[in-house]
Design a protein around this motif. Structure first.
Motif, PDB file in Angstrom:
ATOM      1  N   CYS A  86      15.134   8.358 -21.450  1.00 55.21           N
ATOM      2  CA  CYS A  86      15.779   7.049 -21.586  1.00 55.21           C
ATOM      3  C   CYS A  86      14.763   5.998 -22.030  1.00 55.21           C
ATOM      4  N   VAL A  87      13.664   6.467 -22.639  1.00 55.11           N
ATOM      5  CA  VAL A  87      12.569   5.576 -23.021  1.00 55.11           C
ATOM      6  C   VAL A  87      12.044   5.996 -24.398  1.00 55.11           C
ATOM      7  N   SER A  88      11.863   5.009 -25.268  1.00 51.55           N
ATOM      8  CA  SER A  88      11.112   5.250 -26.500  1.00 51.55           C
ATOM      9  C   SER A  88       9.794   4.498 -26.400  1.00 51.55           C
ATOM     10  N   ALA A 118       0.801  -1.228   0.000  1.00 51.91           N
ATOM     11  CA  ALA A 118       0.000   0.000   0.000  1.00 51.91           C
ATOM     12  C   ALA A 118       0.831   1.275   0.000  1.00 51.91           C
ATOM     13  N   ASN A 119       1.920   1.293   0.723  1.00 49.43           N
ATOM     14  CA  ASN A 119       2.677   2.530   0.886  1.00 49.43           C
ATOM     15  C   ASN A 119       3.857   2.670  -0.072  1.00 49.43           C
ATOM     16  N   MET A 120       3.992   1.755  -1.006  1.00 49.16           N
ATOM     17  CA  MET A 120       5.087   1.865  -1.967  1.00 49.16           C
ATOM     18  C   MET A 120       4.862   3.076  -2.879  1.00 49.16           C
ATOM     19  N   PRO A 121       5.930   3.790  -3.205  1.00 51.35           N
ATOM     20  CA  PRO A 121       5.794   4.934  -4.123  1.00 51.35           C
ATOM     21  C   PRO A 121       5.366   4.462  -5.515  1.00 51.35           C
ATOM     22  N   ILE A 122       5.037   5.415  -6.362  1.00 51.46           N
ATOM     23  CA  ILE A 122       4.580   5.119  -7.718  1.00 51.46           C
ATOM     24  C   ILE A 122       5.576   5.663  -8.729  1.00 51.46           C
ATOM     25  N   ILE A 123       5.974   4.805  -9.659  1.00 55.76           N
ATOM     26  CA  ILE A 123       6.696   5.225 -10.858  1.00 55.76           C
ATOM     27  C   ILE A 123       5.738   5.027 -12.022  1.00 55.76           C
ATOM     28  N   ASP A 124       5.387   6.113 -12.686  1.00 52.66           N
ATOM     29  CA  ASP A 124       4.467   6.026 -13.826  1.00 52.66           C
ATOM     30  C   ASP A 124       5.299   6.155 -15.097  1.00 52.66           C
ATOM     31  N   TYR A 125       5.794   5.010 -15.579  1.00 56.64           N
ATOM     32  CA  TYR A 125       6.771   5.039 -16.663  1.00 56.64           C
ATOM     33  C   TYR A 125       6.143   5.088 -18.048  1.00 56.64           C
ATOM     34  N   CYS A 154       6.947   9.521 -16.743  1.00 53.22           N
ATOM     35  CA  CYS A 154       7.386   9.576 -18.139  1.00 53.22           C
ATOM     36  C   CYS A 154       6.196   9.964 -18.997  1.00 53.22           C
ATOM     37  N   THR A 155       6.284  11.089 -19.662  1.00 51.91           N
ATOM     38  CA  THR A 155       5.231  11.510 -20.573  1.00 51.91           C
ATOM     39  C   THR A 155       5.477  10.870 -21.952  1.00 51.91           C
TER      40      THR A 155
END
Length: 471
Positions: free
Chosen positions: A234-236, A25-32, A154-155
């Protein structure tokens, strides 16, 4: 009888509840992968009311409203924000067993502390309460991100984008890094030669390079790829009906580009060869820079030509396609792997019939150099609901290593969509908790809890190389 959407929502066993509340529940979010507008983050946008932050641009909700018989005036038309919200409230009770019903009420709870069910009788009261809260500083865009414990975003950005707002955020040293992702789909599309010619002109303008032939075109695109890298990218990302892996010669591709640029009709095979050439070059550039490349495969887009002409793309007229991915995908990945040019790769399918294909395809190219180098991405778009998520998780678990999975993303244009991470985490914990209580997995909560935390956050953090950034 359990209460709807209580603290143990979707958690059917005591062990699932422990795993979720104590580990996930308390883990942060990476929205890649998302489609959030960087301008609104840079400007810390204030929304006047919930329609602006919740309904504008959300084609999930639009499709449901149309299906419920709501006139387009109340969806994308000139009705007032309150009128549009009322029509959504009228629709919500009819969305039961659609994920929108869960998401709607999760978002009202998590962002606004509203536990009432949204319906015609509560619509105005909820509109007024959320409108009042949205006036306060903590409900501006950045406050909404902080409320959900978001650490990295990451947008999704076209090579012709200037990235001015990403630059503004960098100069400000905003505490949540917002990185661009290189999305060159429009630069591969020859289906409308007028639009393609305009795209080439836009690329000339932003790159400062004249383009008269294919080599010039590649040079300009490469300059944008390099610029994106200088901005922390660093993402395509590629949104395709299918992977294109036709055989071609360099001379063929040059001629195809010249035909397109001068407005001459391009055949379907020529178009496929053009896309095949560009996809390969993009992947080689990604490998050179040690980027992660993402392929979203299988959407049949813009099916309703009448409404496409009226409203444009991304307005709710897309569906699952039935493309055949196996041979071309294998050929494409093998061509890169053969020359040691296969970057870290995430594959997403839109047709659930392709789950096992994707889950086994990744195993063909995981070479031990990186844990989980080739990933079967999370359930995407029409599949990011309870049934779709469970099927994707089970296919990956049965045929790969679920423990190395990168977990959930929002793929959203809404700043109120982050409870989708919670939804995913609850389902994940319920699967593990049920199998522990059934004796199918050991009752080793420290190890399994750590695995769940890896899937929720740490795996993505390491995979994208962001480990130092988000400590």
């Amino acid at each position: 009888m359990k209460k709807f959407l209580d603290e143990h929502f979707l958690l059917s066993t005591d062990t699932a509840q422990i795993l979720y509340h104590e580990y996930a529940a308390n883990m942060p979010i990476i929205d890649y992968h998302c489609h959030l507008p960087p301008q609104q983050i840079a400007e810390n946008t204030h929304f006047d009311n919930i329609t602006q932050v919740w309904l504008n641009g959300d084609h999930y909700k639009w499709r449901a409203m149309r299906t419920n018989g709501v006139d387009e005036r109340y969806i994308t038309g000139d009705a007032s924000d309150r009128e549009k919200f009322r029509k959504w409230a009228e629709t919500v009770p009819y969305t039961m067993r659609n994920p929108l019903y869960h998401w709607t009420h999760l978002e009202l709870q998590r962002y606004f502390g509203i536990s009432e069910l949204l319906n015609p009788g509560t619509a105005d009261r909820i509109f007024d309460e959320t409108e009042e809260k949205l006036q306060s500083p903590e409900y501006r865009v950045r406050g909404l991100l902080e409320r959900m414990n978001v650490k990295i975003i990451c947008t999704t950005d076209d090579p012709t984008d200037t990235l001015d707002f990403h630059q503004q955020l960098r100069e400000e040293a905003y505490e949540i890094p917002v990185f661009p992702a290189f999305r060159p789909d429009a630069g591969m599309n020859l289906s409308d030669l007028g639009k393609f010619k305009a795209y080439v002109a836009a690329l000339e303008n932003v790159s400062g390079r004249s383009i008269s032939g294919f080599d010039d075109y590649l040079y300009a695109l490469k300059s944008r790829h390099d610029f994106f890298a200088s901005m922390g990218c660093c993402v395509s990302d590629h949104g395709l009906e299918e992977i294109y892996a036709e055989d071609y010669t360099d001379e063929e591709v040059r001629r195809i580009f010249e035909k397109a640029l001068t407005g001459q009709a391009v055949s379907d095979l020529e178009h496929r060869k053009f896309k095949s050439a560009l996809l390969l070059v993009f992947a080689q550039w990604d490998a050179e820079k040690n980027w992660v490349q993402q392929y979203h495969l299988g959407a049949l887009r813009n099916n309703n030509s009448r409404m496409m002409a009226k409203l444009g793309p991304d307005t709710g007229w897309d569906s699952i396609g039935d493309f055949r991915h196996g041979k071309a995908l294998s050929k494409f990945l093998d061509r890169l792997d053969r020359d040691n040019q296969l970057a870290k790769t995430i594959l997403y399918n839109l047709n659930p019939a392709d789950n096992e294909l994707m889950a086994t395809m990744i195993g063909n190219f995981n070479d031990g150099s990186v844990a989980g180098k080739i990933q079967f991405g999370s359930a995407w778009w029409f599949l990011d609901q309870k049934d779709g998520m469970i099927k994707q998780i089970n296919a990956l678990a049965n045929m790969g290593l679920l423990s190395r999975f990168l977990g959930m993303l929002t793929d959203s244009r809404s700043f109120l969509s982050f409870p989708r991470h919670e939804y995913f985490r609850r389902l994940l914990c319920d699967l593990f908790g049920t199998e522990i209580e059934n004796g199918e997995l050991p009752n080793d909560l420290p190890w399994i809890g750590r695995m769940i935390q890896d899937i929720c956050y740490h795996n993505a953090n390491r995979y994208f190389g962001w480990n130092e950034l988000s400590r």
